[in-house]
Design a protein around this motif. Structure first.
Motif, PDB file in Angstrom:
ATOM      1  N   TRP A   1     -48.628  21.792 -62.488  1.00 41.31           N
ATOM      2  CA  TRP A   1     -49.819  21.425 -61.734  1.00 41.31           C
ATOM      3  C   TRP A   1     -50.710  22.625 -61.457  1.00 41.31           C
ATOM      4  CZ3 TRP A   1     -52.035  16.917 -61.119  1.00 41.31           C
ATOM      5  CH2 TRP A   1     -51.275  15.785 -61.411  1.00 41.31           C
ATOM      6  N   ALA A   2     -50.136  23.813 -61.410  1.00 40.06           N
ATOM      7  CA  ALA A   2     -50.951  25.021 -61.203  1.00 40.06           C
ATOM      8  C   ALA A   2     -51.946  25.214 -62.342  1.00 40.06           C
ATOM      9  CB  ALA A   2     -50.061  26.247 -61.069  1.00 40.06           C
ATOM     10  N   VAL A   3     -51.543  24.867 -63.559  1.00 39.72           N
ATOM     11  CA  VAL A   3     -52.448  24.984 -64.713  1.00 39.72           C
ATOM     12  C   VAL A   3     -53.580  23.968 -64.600  1.00 39.72           C
ATOM     13  CG1 VAL A   3     -52.625  24.732 -67.220  1.00 39.72           C
ATOM     14  CG2 VAL A   3     -50.631  25.882 -66.217  1.00 39.72           C
ATOM     15  N   ILE A   4     -53.272  22.789 -64.086  1.00 38.26           N
ATOM     16  CA  ILE A   4     -54.274  21.740 -63.957  1.00 38.26           C
ATOM     17  C   ILE A   4     -55.251  22.036 -62.823  1.00 38.26           C
ATOM     18  CG2 ILE A   4     -54.650  19.283 -63.433  1.00 38.26           C
ATOM     19  CD1 ILE A   4     -51.771  18.795 -64.539  1.00 38.26           C
ATOM     20  N   ALA A   5     -54.724  22.368 -61.650  1.00 37.20           N
ATOM     21  CA  ALA A   5     -55.538  22.310 -60.430  1.00 37.20           C
ATOM     22  C   ALA A   5     -56.008  23.646 -59.868  1.00 37.20           C
ATOM     23  CB  ALA A   5     -54.762  21.562 -59.350  1.00 37.20           C
ATOM     24  N   THR A   6     -55.534  24.772 -60.389  1.00 39.22           N
ATOM     25  CA  THR A   6     -55.950  26.055 -59.813  1.00 39.22           C
ATOM     26  C   THR A   6     -57.469  26.227 -59.873  1.00 39.22           C
ATOM     27  OG1 THR A   6     -53.851  27.162 -60.286  1.00 39.22           O
ATOM     28  CG2 THR A   6     -55.775  28.562 -59.991  1.00 39.22           C
TER      29      THR A   6
END
Length: 333
Positions: A219-224
């Motif tokens: 999710w860090a790749v998606i939402a950062t």
């Protein structure tokens, strides 16, 4: 082939992609122009009252339906508390402009200036103003200093306000009050809120959450970038500004609502992906997504799709995730 009546540059000066869907845009704008006209008339009357903060329910209702472009600076300044902050320290920005600046910070900002909105045909005229805002803020708030992401936020604010000083105060209220500790070195609250978003999506659309996990996309790749840029350079410009209308009034809870709404809106496309590269590609092309292009309909969905999302629930999730991370670090040490 029919020729579109729309320019290949949008109203904010951003060049449209060669494969831009003019037909869908034309269909969307045919009704949105009527909305803009109606909202402009109503906002003009509301602002003439002189105290939009005196009727918070009406203000929230109006903001969620969109602020007309020419009125955004005034409404953002008042609704966010930036105007009040400026009144308390009216000479701060001009004083900061006279500082002797740290050369390393100045050099980093100068490197990033040409990378900021290179597809905007008017942005050359804003570069000096953007430099001034970023360098003064970096020296004003040393715990944040300058980090990539702030250039996109301040740059878009400057395009809207065309006013350095207002941009400085709006950047300050956003970074310090609305998304605190998103832009510090450890990004504590940013990391926590990405986990909160993941958990909220797991609860609301478990099949999507499971599919993304199975493909191995963190999710860090998606939402950062979603959170650190407050959706600037992520979704269509007018949609980003409609999100900001609400963020400046209602706070960072809106960022979670938007994230959930994007994922739910893309549910079929997400579930149709069969590898991580296709999934990444889907999330990287949100700027051209027709669902997000229809900003008025999308913003209506933002306050419907996620359902009830109370601040107490979010705060409890944040605390739980923070404590879990702290416990995990202790076990690893």
């Amino acid at each position: 082939m029919a020729v579109s009546k729309f320019s290949d540059v949008d109203e904010y000066g951003f060049k449209r992609e060669p494969d831009f869907d003019y037909q869908s845009y034309e269909n969307i704008m045919s009704s949105y122009y009527t909305v803009l006209t109606t909202r402009s008339i109503k906002w003009t009357k509301f602002l003439k009252t002189g105290n939009i903060l005196g009727d918070p329910r009406k203000l929230k209702r109006f903001v969620r339906k969109g602020i007309p472009g020419p009125m955004r600076e005034e409404v953002w300044m008042k609704s966010s508390g930036a105007a009040w902050m400026q009144q308390k320290d009216p000479t701060l920005y001009q004083t900061l402009l006279r500082y002797e600046y740290d050369q390393e910070i100045a050099d980093q900002i100068k490197i990033d200036l040409p990378r900021t909105f290179p597809d905007n045909i008017h942005f050359d005229e804003y570069k000096l103003g953007l430099y001034n805002v970023l360098i003064t803020y970096a020296h004003h708030n040393k715990s944040v200093g300058y980090c990539q992401g702030l250039n996109y936020i301040a740059g878009l604010i400057l395009i809207v306000t065309k006013n350095e000083e207002s941009t400085f105060w709006l950047l300050k209220v956003l970074v310090e009050n609305i998304v605190p500790m998103y832009h510090t070195k450890k990004m504590v609250n940013l990391i926590t809120d990405i986990d909160v978003l993941s958990e909220l999506i797991r609860i609301r659309v478990p099949d999507v959450h499971r599919h993304i996990a199975d493909l191995g996309l963190p999710w860090a790749v998606i939402a950062t970038k979603w959170f650190i840029c407050v959706y600037a350079e992520v979704v269509p410009t007018e949609t980003a500004l409609r999100i900001w209308d609400c963020v400046f009034l209602e706070g960072n809870k809106v960022l979670l609502r938007v994230g959930i709404s994007i994922v739910v809106g893309l549910r079929r496309e997400i579930l149709a992906t069969d590898d991580i590269s296709a999934l990444i590609g889907l999330f990287r092309t949100l700027e051209s997504n027709t669902t997000l292009m229809d900003c008025h309909r999308f913003m209506k969905s933002v306050f419907k799709i996620p359902g009830t999302l109370k601040r107490a629930q979010i705060d409890a999730l944040r605390k739980q995730i923070y404590e879990q991370r702290k416990t995990s670090k202790l076990k690893d040490s």
